[in-house]
Design an enzyme around this catalytic site. Structure first.
Site, short mmCIF file in Angstrom:
data_model
loop_
_atom_site.label_atom_id
_atom_site.label_comp_id
_atom_site.label_asym_id
_atom_site.label_seq_id
_atom_site.Cartn_x
_atom_site.Cartn_y
_atom_site.Cartn_z
N GLN A 71 45.95 68.17 74.38
CA GLN A 71 45.16 67.53 73.46
C GLN A 71 45.13 67.89 72.12
O GLN A 71 46.20 68.61 71.70
CB GLN A 71 43.66 67.93 73.86
CG GLN A 71 43.16 67.25 75.08
CD GLN A 71 41.88 67.45 75.51
OE1 GLN A 71 41.26 68.36 76.12
NE2 GLN A 71 40.95 66.68 74.74
N HIS A 72 44.68 66.99 71.20
CA HIS A 72 44.60 67.25 69.75
C HIS A 72 45.78 66.98 68.86
O HIS A 72 45.54 66.81 67.94
CB HIS A 72 44.19 68.75 69.44
CG HIS A 72 42.84 69.15 70.23
ND1 HIS A 72 41.72 68.32 70.25
CD2 HIS A 72 42.78 70.22 70.96
CE1 HIS A 72 40.96 68.96 71.09
NE2 HIS A 72 41.52 70.18 71.59
N ASP A 227 44.60 66.96 78.88
CA ASP A 227 44.96 67.79 79.81
C ASP A 227 43.95 68.48 80.74
O ASP A 227 43.80 68.26 81.78
CB ASP A 227 45.92 68.83 79.61
CG ASP A 227 45.53 69.65 78.33
OD1 ASP A 227 44.43 69.42 77.86
OD2 ASP A 227 46.14 70.58 77.82
#
Length: 463
Positions: A71-72, A227
């Site tokens: 992520q991110h 994830d």
């Protein structure tokens, strides 16, 4: 037999699984390594994806595919769809001051919680956008669209035809800092705040079981997800289940029907991959705490477990902030050892303190979720760190609840595959892929271990 493929593009590697769409039975799999670092050229992920697909025997025979990924991460694209700069990953802490600025500029943490359920820290995408805007304005000016790692890979699986064909899902979008999982909409004003007035194009947010395109071989592409949402989907997590993942990062998450509102920023108001919410606490330090301790002691992981289980810590405490920390938000923190005495200065005591320190950090995360209304019936322990015998046996004592440890698997890739099967089925719910013979670990609680940890966690030399 219909086949589906699931991809896990994680920090360290890319994994591909091919499963039977109805039963979930594994047919074949492959993997390939990713480069190290906290910023990576996304094309290296694409190279690894192709290598992992080849290692899995190809996916030309699958009927659907979906991607789960870290992520991110910030992927900036220019008007032609070319990558503007290497992607900034979740564990790049250069954006910590940028996150602080964003919190202040909106009027405080509560304003962020009310807006998107997430308070910016270094890992959040909005903070990385601000860092690029302030430190690389020429790159910011070239950026016509921003997306996340899983968005970018899904886009390329579908041919990367135009920026308008970029798509994401609620789960991954909820980690950006400019998408509200509660309201199911982007907050473009916060995107512009983060990017100093710029308004790049964003991926459209697809429904959980919506196809977003097709591969060159004709397979339907699912929306994919982050994830943590993918892992929860693979595990069939329900309310009352806390999923604790011990990987590169430590993650504690809970499935919920109501979005959390934690102004402390410790609990992120993320979404899951099914239309519900996934309140989540993330730490920077997890399995690599065990790696580092084993390296210090000159032993392998089996011996580290044996040492840890051969004694108690006898007052020795490790605060495991080896790479700074995200929860609590201390990007410049370092690890620390407290309580050294002649009687506990042995390899076995250090091994025990490392395992207990890691578990105490995760237990703090469980407490934060409970404070936001999560119920705890059991903990489901996954990730590479769950292979540690010491971690499995000591976790129920530190957490104070039963701990189930499913068979070691690629849960992010499996969750993506289950999503692909859901898209293929066209039904209201994902297919029922059940685990069997999941071992349960139980132990008497050891509150004294957590109390000692709490007494030293916030001391100056551990901050």
């Amino acid at each position: 037999m219909a086949l589906v493929a699931g991809v896990d593009s994680s920090t360290q590697s890319c994994k591909v699984v091919v499963r039977d769409a109805d039963s979930g039975e594994l047919v074949r799999s492959g993997r390939a390594a990713h480069p190290d670092g906290t910023e990576v050229d996304p094309r290296r992920w694409l190279d690894a994806l192709h290598a992992a697909i080849d290692a899995a025997g190809g996916i030309d025979d699958v009927d659907a595919v979906a991607v789960g990924a870290q992520q991110h991460g910030l992927v900036c694209l220019d008007e032609s769809g070319a990558v503007v700069r290497p992607a900034l990953l979740w564990n790049d802490t250069r954006s910590a001051p940028s996150a602080d600025d964003l919190v202040s500029e909106l009027g405080g943490a509560q304003q962020w919680v009310d807006a998107v359920g997430v308070v910016p820290v270094a890992s959040i995408t909005a903070a990385k956008l601000r860092w690029v805007a302030d430190n690389e304005p020429e790159h910011a000016n070239r950026t016509a669209a921003v997306c996340l790692p899983h968005d970018w890979l899904s886009w390329h699986l579908g041919g990367a035809s135009s920026l308008s064909s970029l798509a994401t899902d609620r789960g991954d979008a909820s980690g950006t800092g400019y998408f509200s999982a509660r309201d199911d909409e982007y907050r473009v004003d916060l995107l512009e705040l983060a990017f100093r007035g710029r308004r790049p194009e964003l991926p459209r947010v697809a429904r959980p079981s919506e196809g977003i395109g097709t591969t060159s071989a004709g397979a339907t592409i699912g929306p994919g997800t982050g994830d943590n949402a993918a892992a929860a989907l693979a595990l069939g997590a329900r309310e009352g289940d806390l999923v604790v993942s011990v990987g590169t990062s430590g993650v504690v998450s809970a499935v919920a029907t109501v979005a959390p509102r934690d102004a402390s920023g410790l609990v992120a108001g993320f979404a899951d991959a099914t239309g519900r919410h996934l309140p989540l606490v993330c730490t920077l330090n997890a399995a690599r705490v065990l790696d580092a301790t084993a390296r210090m002691l000159g032993v392998d992981h089996d011996e580290l477990s044996r040492l840890a289980l051969s004694t108690t810590s006898e007052g020795l405490v490790m605060v495991p902030y080896f790479e700074g920390e995200r929860t609590p938000n201390r990007p410049d923190a370092t690890g620390a050892i407290h309580g050294l005495r002649l009687t506990n200065s042995t390899p076995a005591h250090l091994a025990r303190a490392a395992v207990e320190g890691l578990l105490c950090s995760l237990a703090d995360g469980i407490d934060h979720l409970v404070e936001q209304g999560a119920t705890v019936r059991r903990v489901v322990l996954i990730g590479g760190g769950a292979k540690s015998e010491a971690l499995r046996l000591l976790a129920p004592a530190v957490f104070g609840v039963p701990v189930d440890v499913p068979p070691s698997g690629e849960y992010v890739a499996d969750g993506a595959a289950r999503q692909a099967a859901w898209v293929l089925s066209g039904k209201d719910q994902p297919p029922n892929w059940e685990f069997s013979d999941v071992p349960r670990f139980e132990a008497d609680p050891t509150p004294a271990v957590r109390q000692r940890y709490a007494e030293v966690r916030d001391l100056t030399d551990g901050v």
